[in-house]
Design a protein around this motif. Structure first.
Motif, PDB file in Angstrom:
ATOM      1  N   SER A 181       0.799  -1.222   0.000  1.00 21.17           N
ATOM      2  CA  SER A 181       0.000   0.000   0.000  1.00 21.17           C
ATOM      3  C   SER A 181       0.828   1.267   0.000  1.00 21.17           C
ATOM      4  CB  SER A 181      -0.921   0.009   1.221  1.00 21.17           C
ATOM      5  OG  SER A 181      -0.166  -0.155   2.413  1.00 21.17           O
ATOM      6  N   CYS A 182       2.147   1.189   0.157  1.00 22.63           N
ATOM      7  CA  CYS A 182       2.988   2.393   0.205  1.00 22.63           C
ATOM      8  C   CYS A 182       3.677   2.690  -1.119  1.00 22.63           C
ATOM      9  CB  CYS A 182       4.056   2.249   1.294  1.00 22.63           C
ATOM     10  SG  CYS A 182       3.402   2.323   2.967  1.00 22.63           S
ATOM     11  N   GLU A 183       3.393   1.927  -2.157  1.00 17.58           N
ATOM     12  CA  GLU A 183       4.147   2.108  -3.389  1.00 17.58           C
ATOM     13  C   GLU A 183       3.862   3.437  -4.062  1.00 17.58           C
ATOM     14  OE1 GLU A 183       3.139  -0.887  -6.179  1.00 17.58           O
ATOM     15  OE2 GLU A 183       1.002  -0.795  -5.759  1.00 17.58           O
ATOM     16  N   ASN A 184       2.701   4.029  -3.820  1.00 24.48           N
ATOM     17  CA  ASN A 184       2.369   5.314  -4.436  1.00 24.48           C
ATOM     18  C   ASN A 184       2.488   6.470  -3.449  1.00 24.48           C
ATOM     19  OD1 ASN A 184       1.713   4.118  -6.942  1.00 24.48           O
ATOM     20  ND2 ASN A 184      -0.318   3.566  -6.168  1.00 24.48           N
ATOM     21  N   PHE A 185       3.173   6.244  -2.341  1.00 25.36           N
ATOM     22  CA  PHE A 185       3.297   7.297  -1.336  1.00 25.36           C
ATOM     23  C   PHE A 185       4.206   8.408  -1.830  1.00 25.36           C
ATOM     24  CE2 PHE A 185       5.972   9.002   2.081  1.00 25.36           C
ATOM     25  CZ  PHE A 185       5.011   9.644   2.831  1.00 25.36           C
ATOM     26  N   THR A 186       3.787   9.637  -1.629  1.00 23.70           N
ATOM     27  CA  THR A 186       4.611  10.800  -1.956  1.00 23.70           C
ATOM     28  C   THR A 186       4.582  11.758  -0.780  1.00 23.70           C
ATOM     29  OG1 THR A 186       2.730  11.891  -3.016  1.00 23.70           O
ATOM     30  CG2 THR A 186       4.237  10.647  -4.439  1.00 23.70           C
ATOM     31  N   PHE A 187       5.649  12.525  -0.634  1.00 21.03           N
ATOM     32  CA  PHE A 187       5.711  13.497   0.437  1.00 21.03           C
ATOM     33  C   PHE A 187       4.742  14.633   0.173  1.00 21.03           C
ATOM     34  CE2 PHE A 187       9.707  11.546   1.562  1.00 21.03           C
ATOM     35  CZ  PHE A 187       9.739  11.710   2.930  1.00 21.03           C
ATOM     36  N   CYS A 203       9.517  14.115   9.195  1.00 19.39           N
ATOM     37  CA  CYS A 203       8.768  14.175   7.948  1.00 19.39           C
ATOM     38  C   CYS A 203       7.906  12.915   7.838  1.00 19.39           C
ATOM     39  CB  CYS A 203       9.708  14.291   6.749  1.00 19.39           C
ATOM     40  SG  CYS A 203      10.977  13.013   6.669  1.00 19.39           S
ATOM     41  N   PRO A 204       6.910  12.921   6.956  1.00 18.09           N
ATOM     42  CA  PRO A 204       6.009  11.760   6.858  1.00 18.09           C
ATOM     43  C   PRO A 204       6.744  10.508   6.368  1.00 18.09           C
ATOM     44  CG  PRO A 204       5.059  13.699   5.793  1.00 18.09           C
ATOM     45  CD  PRO A 204       6.489  14.029   6.086  1.00 18.09           C
ATOM     46  N   VAL A 205       6.341   9.389   6.905  1.00 19.08           N
ATOM     47  CA  VAL A 205       6.875   8.085   6.505  1.00 19.08           C
ATOM     48  C   VAL A 205       5.696   7.136   6.344  1.00 19.08           C
ATOM     49  CG1 VAL A 205       8.327   6.139   7.157  1.00 19.08           C
ATOM     50  CG2 VAL A 205       9.068   8.457   7.687  1.00 19.08           C
ATOM     51  N   CYS A 206       5.713   6.347   5.294  1.00 20.61           N
ATOM     52  CA  CYS A 206       4.628   5.398   5.039  1.00 20.61           C
ATOM     53  C   CYS A 206       5.037   4.027   5.572  1.00 20.61           C
ATOM     54  CB  CYS A 206       4.321   5.321   3.546  1.00 20.61           C
ATOM     55  SG  CYS A 206       2.937   4.225   3.144  1.00 20.61           S
TER      56      CYS A 206
END
Length: 611
Positions: A181-187, A203-206
């Motif tokens: 589920s994190c493959e499309n994560f962007t900051f 900073c955000p982390v998935c």
């Protein structure tokens, strides 16, 4: 050209005059306007005058503004709809500079970690990288820089294609399908600048859910390049043969033995502390009681470890730990006798030897007088203290863990196919700059720091430049180490400890030298993730000495209770003054009437007050 020219006289009178002589007046004046056009313009003027007379100039202006606002609204809606129809595709990674103070790191001045963001196009390794959305349609799934091989693939059952090491933090934000589920994560965009929040910030982390992270744990160990069998030197009577030869606990390795340890072969025998005694923890100079040794020799898939020596820190309890981690992952805290006495006197430690989630392991007969150097033993030699452990997470005693260990391992090791992960420094990325900063802050004796840096310079250490890419930094933030216990990572931490034992205890100065020498020999890489990501899963507290010097917080301010709008006395009823109101328009007669009422009211009040 003749009189039969097709040029229109009204458009080109000067040209016709030069060719055919003087022009008649009809040609010079142009066409005579038609009656139809005149009547139409007069009707328009007449209609505009009627509108102005009927509505008035102000109303006409308001009507025009309303039409203009309607036009802008319709045009804006059309633009938004058109942009919304464009598919979201990730752009190539941009880098962001992390500073401290004026703006944030990474954004540390750009966002930094706790500051303000400044975007940079150049790479310095301290730069932070942030993925943002754009309108680029064709983005390659993998970016590969020329001349730099990718990190080695691991022999995992779920092995996937390796990302390029420069794609940080996209080392784990995979640009190709990985099935999580994190493959499309962007900051998200960097936060706005703030005067109150300065310095590095998280900073955000998935992270994957804990259950999914556990399922992604590799079933087999990672492949150790070249080195397959690593053993350790045992010597009951070590002898110092050189001035800077280390310690009795480390075995005084010579410079020749140091050089040989970097010539990596399939089977190696090296110095790695604990040179005396039957086994680590028993008559070695870092002694642990039998009950503690029994726990350390058990098999664990994952452990979390920390240490407090010299009563230097206050123990921090982990938070947000899942039930699965509480059942299967032990949390070990190493302390010395001084810290044990303090914890017992403050009723923190009892006979159960547990403080919250932490299992307390008391170390006796510690090898060094410097508490910080003693802390390097469990920090760098966990594989010797825990011989039957697959993965370990080390955090300094001043840190509080706030993310589940399974999620951390999946995020920084398993997802990117790494066996060793450590965060880079939030500001500095050059060893020579780090050495000067340590001297300025009084972290260690200046002469010892200069000796170590001069020694490394003679061995070929150079300031960090872009030529070292894909290596992104030479300076780690070493308070967190995430490691898989395989021969190559064990060798790395052994060599790193030997440098700390021989030179200064500032492990940031010796990290790059050991890493580069090993990477010259074998195809191995380290995940140096962003410092703002480290601050996402640990919270940093102050050392005990700083906390004791900090003045207590001021008592909370107590405001008096609100006054009653009216209260009674024996002489009069006094009401709180009401808020003065001003009517929009007052006529002269209204003002006269109000003044009369005011005079009558004033007289009444005076009569009531007087005895």
């Amino acid at each position: 050209m003749t009189g039969k020219s097709l040029l229109r006289s009204g458009s080109y009178p000067s040209l016709l005059q030069s060719q055919n002589g003087p022009l008649p007046a009809a040609y010079v004046l142009g066409r005579k306007p038609s009656k139809l056009s005149l009547s139409g313009s007069r009707e328009k003027e007449r209609a505009l005058q009627l509108i102005c007379r009927f509505l008035g100039r102000r109303r006409v202006a308001m009507l025009m503004l309303a039409f203009l606002a309607l036009f802008v609204f319709v045009f804006g809606s059309f633009t938004v709809n058109r942009e919304g129809s464009i598919p979201d595709n990730p752009e190539p990674i941009e880098s962001i500079k992390y500073l401290n103070g004026n703006s944030l790191d990474g954004a540390a001045s750009a966002r930094p970690h706790r500051g303000n963001y400044q975007r940079k196009d150049k790479f310095p390794s301290r730069h932070k990288t942030v993925a943002r959305r754009g309108q680029q349609k064709d983005v390659p799934k993998r970016v590969q820089r020329k001349g730099h091989p990718p990190p080695p693939r691991r022999a995992h059952d779920h092995a996937t294609a390796d990302p390029h090491p420069l794609l940080t933090p996209s080392v784990y934000i995979r640009n190709h399908s990985t099935g999580h589920s994190c493959e499309n994560f962007t900051f998200p965009p960097p936060p706005p600048a703030s005067r109150r929040l300065v310095g590095p910030r998280p900073c955000p982390v998935c992270y994957l859910p804990v259950e999914e992270a556990i399922m992604r744990m590799p079933r087999t160990p990672a492949t150790s390049p070249v080195l397959q069998n690593l053993t350790y030197i045992h010597d009951e009577s070590p002898v110092r043969v050189e001035d800077h030869g280390g310690s009795d606990f480390g075995g005084y390795p010579s410079l020749k033995e140091r050089t040989d340890s970097f010539n990596i072969t399939e089977s190696m025998r090296v110095h790695c502390g604990f040179v005396k005694g039957e086994k680590p923890g028993r008559q070695t100079g870092f002694d642990i009681d039998e009950a503690g040794l029994a726990d350390l020799e058990k098999y664990y898939d994952v452990i979390v470890a920390s240490a407090i020596f010299g009563n230097y820190d206050i123990i921090q309890q982990p938070r947000n730990i899942s039930d699965a981690a509480r059942r299967n992952i032990p949390f070990f805290m190493f302390i010395d006798e001084e810290t044990e006495v303090f914890m017992k006197n403050s009723s923190v430690l009892d006979e159960s030897r547990k403080v919250g989630l932490w299992k307390i392991v008391v170390v006796r007969n510690i090898p060094y007088t410097d508490a910080r150097r003693n802390g390097k033993v469990p920090k760098l030699l966990l594989h010797r203290i825990f011989p039957n452990v697959r993965y370990s997470i080390w955090i300094d005693g001043k840190l509080q863990l706030v993310v589940d260990p399974y999620q951390i391992l999946e995020r920084f090791l398993w997802r990117g196919n790494f066996s060793f992960a450590i965060s880079r420094h939030y500001r500095r990325f050059d060893v020579f700059e780090e050495a000067e900063a340590n001297k300025a802050a009084g972290k260690y004796e200046n002469s010892s720091i200069d000796f170590q840096i001069d020694f490394y310079r003679k061995e070929g250490l150079t300031p960090y430049t872009e030529a070292k890419l894909p290596i992104t930094s030479d300076v780690p933030e070493g308070c967190v180490i995430i490691k898989e216990h395989i021969p190559i990572t064990n060798l790395f931490t052994c060599m790193w400890f030997n440098e700390v034992d021989r030179f200064t205890s500032r492990d940031q100065l010796s990290f790059a030298m050991v890493r580069d020498k090993i990477m010259e020999k074998v195809d191995w890489n380290i995940n140096m993730f962003l410092d703002c990501e480290r601050r996402n899963f640990v919270i940093q507290a102050y050392h005990r000495d700083l906390l004791e010097l900090t003045p207590p917080p001021p008592p909370p301010r107590r405001f008096p209770p609100p006054t009653q709008p009216a209260f009674t006395t024996s002489k009069a009823i006094i009401r709180a003054p009401a808020k003065k109101t001003y009517p929009s328009k007052r006529t002269r007669s209204d003002r006269k009437a109000s003044s009369k009422r005011h005079r009558k009211a004033s007289a009444g009040i005076q009569d009531n007050v007087l005895p």
